[in-house]
Design an enzyme around this catalytic site. Structure first.
Site, PDB file in Angstrom:
ATOM      1  N   SER A 136       0.851  -1.186   0.000  1.00  0.00           N
ATOM      2  CA  SER A 136       0.000   0.000   0.000  1.00  0.00           C
ATOM      3  C   SER A 136       0.890   1.241   0.000  1.00  0.00           C
ATOM      4  O   SER A 136       1.782   1.367   0.838  1.00  0.00           O
ATOM      5  CB  SER A 136      -0.871  -0.043   1.271  1.00  0.00           C
ATOM      6  OG  SER A 136      -1.637   1.109   1.412  1.00  0.00           O
ATOM      7  N   LYS A 162      -1.259  -0.783  -4.394  1.00  0.00           N
ATOM      8  CA  LYS A 162      -2.451  -0.038  -3.973  1.00  0.00           C
ATOM      9  C   LYS A 162      -2.034   1.391  -3.710  1.00  0.00           C
ATOM     10  O   LYS A 162      -1.115   1.639  -2.927  1.00  0.00           O
ATOM     11  CB  LYS A 162      -3.020  -0.699  -2.723  1.00  0.00           C
ATOM     12  CG  LYS A 162      -3.873   0.171  -1.829  1.00  0.00           C
ATOM     13  CD  LYS A 162      -4.637  -0.672  -0.826  1.00  0.00           C
ATOM     14  CE  LYS A 162      -4.728   0.010   0.523  1.00  0.00           C
ATOM     15  NZ  LYS A 162      -5.466  -0.808   1.502  1.00  0.00           N
ATOM     16  N   LYS A 164      -3.094   5.160  -2.416  1.00  0.00           N
ATOM     17  CA  LYS A 164      -4.078   5.972  -1.686  1.00  0.00           C
ATOM     18  C   LYS A 164      -4.423   7.173  -2.553  1.00  0.00           C
ATOM     19  O   LYS A 164      -3.514   7.816  -3.113  1.00  0.00           O
ATOM     20  CB  LYS A 164      -3.470   6.474  -0.377  1.00  0.00           C
ATOM     21  CG  LYS A 164      -3.132   5.371   0.594  1.00  0.00           C
ATOM     22  CD  LYS A 164      -4.354   4.907   1.343  1.00  0.00           C
ATOM     23  CE  LYS A 164      -4.010   3.841   2.366  1.00  0.00           C
ATOM     24  NZ  LYS A 164      -5.187   3.283   2.996  1.00  0.00           N
ATOM     25  N   ASP A 190      -7.176   3.189  -3.115  1.00  0.00           N
ATOM     26  CA  ASP A 190      -7.911   3.199  -1.834  1.00  0.00           C
ATOM     27  C   ASP A 190      -8.219   4.641  -1.480  1.00  0.00           C
ATOM     28  O   ASP A 190      -7.309   5.452  -1.299  1.00  0.00           O
ATOM     29  CB  ASP A 190      -7.051   2.548  -0.735  1.00  0.00           C
ATOM     30  CG  ASP A 190      -7.797   2.415   0.594  1.00  0.00           C
ATOM     31  OD1 ASP A 190      -8.978   2.821   0.664  1.00  0.00           O
ATOM     32  OD2 ASP A 190      -7.188   1.908   1.563  1.00  0.00           O
ATOM     33  N   GLU A 215     -11.172   0.932  -3.408  1.00  0.00           N
ATOM     34  CA  GLU A 215     -11.490   0.559  -2.032  1.00  0.00           C
ATOM     35  C   GLU A 215     -12.135   1.741  -1.303  1.00  0.00           C
ATOM     36  O   GLU A 215     -11.610   2.864  -1.348  1.00  0.00           O
ATOM     37  CB  GLU A 215     -10.179   0.141  -1.350  1.00  0.00           C
ATOM     38  CG  GLU A 215     -10.314  -0.327   0.075  1.00  0.00           C
ATOM     39  CD  GLU A 215      -8.962  -0.762   0.660  1.00  0.00           C
ATOM     40  OE1 GLU A 215      -7.972  -0.873  -0.103  1.00  0.00           O
ATOM     41  OE2 GLU A 215      -8.886  -0.966   1.877  1.00  0.00           O
ATOM     42  N   ASP A 240     -13.910  -1.610   2.890  1.00  0.00           N
ATOM     43  CA  ASP A 240     -12.982  -1.769   4.015  1.00  0.00           C
ATOM     44  C   ASP A 240     -13.704  -1.248   5.263  1.00  0.00           C
ATOM     45  O   ASP A 240     -14.371  -2.007   5.983  1.00  0.00           O
ATOM     46  CB  ASP A 240     -11.683  -0.992   3.702  1.00  0.00           C
ATOM     47  CG  ASP A 240     -10.685  -0.910   4.847  1.00  0.00           C
ATOM     48  OD1 ASP A 240     -10.998  -1.368   5.956  1.00  0.00           O
ATOM     49  OD2 ASP A 240      -9.577  -0.363   4.661  1.00  0.00           O
ATOM     50  N   LYS A 264     -10.028  -7.119   7.605  1.00  0.00           N
ATOM     51  CA  LYS A 264      -8.995  -6.775   8.592  1.00  0.00           C
ATOM     52  C   LYS A 264      -9.436  -7.398   9.906  1.00  0.00           C
ATOM     53  O   LYS A 264     -10.559  -7.134  10.372  1.00  0.00           O
ATOM     54  CB  LYS A 264      -8.871  -5.260   8.766  1.00  0.00           C
ATOM     55  CG  LYS A 264      -8.221  -4.559   7.588  1.00  0.00           C
ATOM     56  CD  LYS A 264      -8.019  -3.081   7.857  1.00  0.00           C
ATOM     57  CE  LYS A 264      -7.477  -2.394   6.611  1.00  0.00           C
ATOM     58  NZ  LYS A 264      -7.483  -0.935   6.721  1.00  0.00           N
ATOM     59  N   GLY A 292      -4.314  -4.288   5.826  1.00  0.00           N
ATOM     60  CA  GLY A 292      -3.272  -4.060   6.827  1.00  0.00           C
ATOM     61  C   GLY A 292      -3.518  -2.787   7.617  1.00  0.00           C
ATOM     62  O   GLY A 292      -4.237  -1.889   7.164  1.00  0.00           O
TER      63      GLY A 292
HETATM   64  O1  OSB Z   1      -7.284   1.779   4.537  1.00  0.00           O
HETATM   65  O2  OSB Z   1      -6.182   0.009   4.290  1.00  0.00           O
HETATM   66  C1  OSB Z   1      -6.318   1.094   4.819  1.00  0.00           C
HETATM   67  C2  OSB Z   1      -3.226   1.896   6.922  1.00  0.00           C
HETATM   68  C3  OSB Z   1      -3.815   2.490   8.015  1.00  0.00           C
HETATM   69  C4  OSB Z   1      -5.174   2.640   8.045  1.00  0.00           C
HETATM   70  C5  OSB Z   1      -5.954   2.218   6.976  1.00  0.00           C
HETATM   71  C6  OSB Z   1      -5.372   1.616   5.879  1.00  0.00           C
HETATM   72  C7  OSB Z   1      -3.976   1.486   5.842  1.00  0.00           C
HETATM   73  C8  OSB Z   1      -3.248   0.921   4.713  1.00  0.00           C
HETATM   74  C9  OSB Z   1      -1.887   0.347   4.983  1.00  0.00           C
HETATM   75  O3  OSB Z   1      -3.632   0.969   3.567  1.00  0.00           O
HETATM   76  C10 OSB Z   1      -1.855  -1.109   4.823  1.00  0.00           C
HETATM   77  C11 OSB Z   1      -0.592  -1.712   5.382  1.00  0.00           C
HETATM   78  O4  OSB Z   1       0.413  -1.708   4.693  1.00  0.00           O
HETATM   79  O5  OSB Z   1      -0.608  -2.195   6.528  1.00  0.00           O
HETATM   80 MG    MG Z   2      -8.460   0.736   3.127  1.00  0.00          MG
END
Ligand code: OSB
Ligand code: MG
Length: 376
Positions: A136, A162, A164, A190, A215, A240, A264, A292
């Site tokens: 991510s 992925k 953001k 995401d 996402e 999510d 998660k 994650g």
């Molecule tokens: O939305 O998936 C998410 C990290 C913190 C809070 C929300 C998210 C995330 C990540 C990181 O996308 C995922 C990771 O590498 O652990």
């Molecule tokens: Mg997410």
């Protein structure tokens, strides 16, 4: 299984590089390592909440409060339990606080695996010996930085990229990635709830890029508007934030709010619920992947075990330890078996040892709770 003593270590670990999402910027992870002692063994869990209530309503302090005041006293009152699945009914009188429940439930699952002499993956019904993983990428200052990161992670072998996104940082970086790396790299976005239905026309502009999914484009507590959005988008929607339970997943699938679900463990209250959601999605033809929360090694180990279940068809966010950490709290560290692939450990329980030295290095404090008395 007797639960004789529960120990909470509070750790603060700096991230190698800051991680930015549409809701804020993180430079460190502040979390609890939960140790459940019983029958001469120790099970380990990790709280996945963030230091601030920006992803969900929980924080490391609320998790600690719920554990100390409500959850730990309930567990220490028990005469032991036969199976970690029993924790769901024990926790039922406590509303929500999913990440608090999951932190301790994970430790009990680890203890159960160790006691039975099986891996956590096997205890959960997982069958895969190895899992494919992605990475991510946070919101970067600009497109050149995004391209640099994508290139580096592709070269490392990650099997899903992925990115953001947020309003003002969406179509352009996605277009730039496709332009530079071609139509075939496994790419998704995401949004962490950064859009509303007013943005349908903007989000439709993502369709030509053939993303694997988008996402959580809409509100963190919505499933209804996502139905409307999905009916207008060809890009599959993955939920999510909106999915906190089996019931949430059932309703979202029933009304057509998503085509994919990110599971998660912390967000859904633990491994037992995560497996139930996995099974539900499997029977409805909805592929899942493991999300994650910037976990340290214990949380990563739980994610790997869960991802060994067969409907985890899409690479998850469980990258190697060195994605975020200078040194991780487990040994061996989480590392690739082959580029983009992690082995599912076969050792008992989570299959990783705790690196006590590293825990000590980042530890802010420790609290211990035993059957006879609680020491604060
Ligand atoms: O939305 O998936 C998410 C990290 C913190 C809070 C929300 C998210 C995330 C990540 C990181 O996308 C995922 C990771 O590498 O652990
Ligand atoms: Mg997410």
């Amino acid at each position: 299984m007797e639960i004789e003593k529960i120990v909470l270590h509070r750790l603060k670990m700096p991230l190698k590089t800051a991680f930015e999402t549409s809701f804020g910027r993180l430079t460190y992870k502040d979390f609890l390592v939960v140790c459940v002692h019983g029958d001469g063994q120790t099970g380990y869990g990790e709280s996945v909440s963030l230091p601030f209530p920006i992803y969900n309503e929980e924080t490391t302090d609320t998790v600690k409060y719920m554990l100390k005041e409500f959850i730990i006293p309930k567990l220490l009152k028990l005469d032991g339990i036969d199976h970690p699945e029993q924790l769901q009914s024990i926790f039922k009188p406590i509303r929500r606080n999913q990440m608090a429940k999951a932190a301790i439930e994970g430790a009990v699952w680890d203890l159960y695996g160790k006691k039975k002499g099986i891996s956590l993956a096997e205890a959960l019904g997982g069958t895969k010996k190895e899992i494919d993983v992605g990475v991510s990428i946070g919101i970067e200052p600009g497109i050149p930085e995004v391209l640099e990161k994508v290139e580096s992670f592709i070269n490392q072998g990650y099997k899903k990229i992925k990115l953001k996104i947020k309003p003002g940082f969406d179509i352009e970086p996605i277009a730039a990635i496709r332009d530079r790396f071609g139509p075939d790299i496994p790419l998704m976005a995401d949004a962490n709830s950064a859009y509303t239905l007013k943005d349908i026309h903007l989000l439709k502009q993502l369709d030509p890029f053939h993303l694997m999914m988008i996402e959580q484009p809409l509100a963190h507590d919505d499933i209804i508007d996502h139905v409307k959005l999905q009916s207008e988008l060809s890009t599959p929607i993955c939920l999510d934030e909106s999915i906190h339970s089996y019931e949430d997943a059932r309703k979202a699938i029933e009304i057509g709010a998503c085509k994919i679900i990110n599971i998660k463990i912390g967000r859904v209250g633990g491994l037992t619920e995560a497996v139930k959601i996995h099974d539900l999605c499997k029977s409805n033809g909805i592929p899942v992947w493991c999300g994650g929360m910037l976990e340290a090694g214990i949380g990563r180990a739980h994610n790997i075990a869960l991802s060994s279940l067969d409907n985890f068809l899409i690479p998850g966010d469980t990258s190697a330890s060195n994605r975020y950490w200078e040194t991780d709290i487990v040994t061996p560290e989480v590392d690739f078996l082959r580029p983009g692939t992690l082995a599912v450990p076969t050792g008992y329980g989570i299959g990783y040892e705790i690196n006590e030295k590293v825990v000590e290095k980042y530890r802010l404090g420790t609290e211990s709770f035993s059957r006879e008395k609680s020491i604060y």
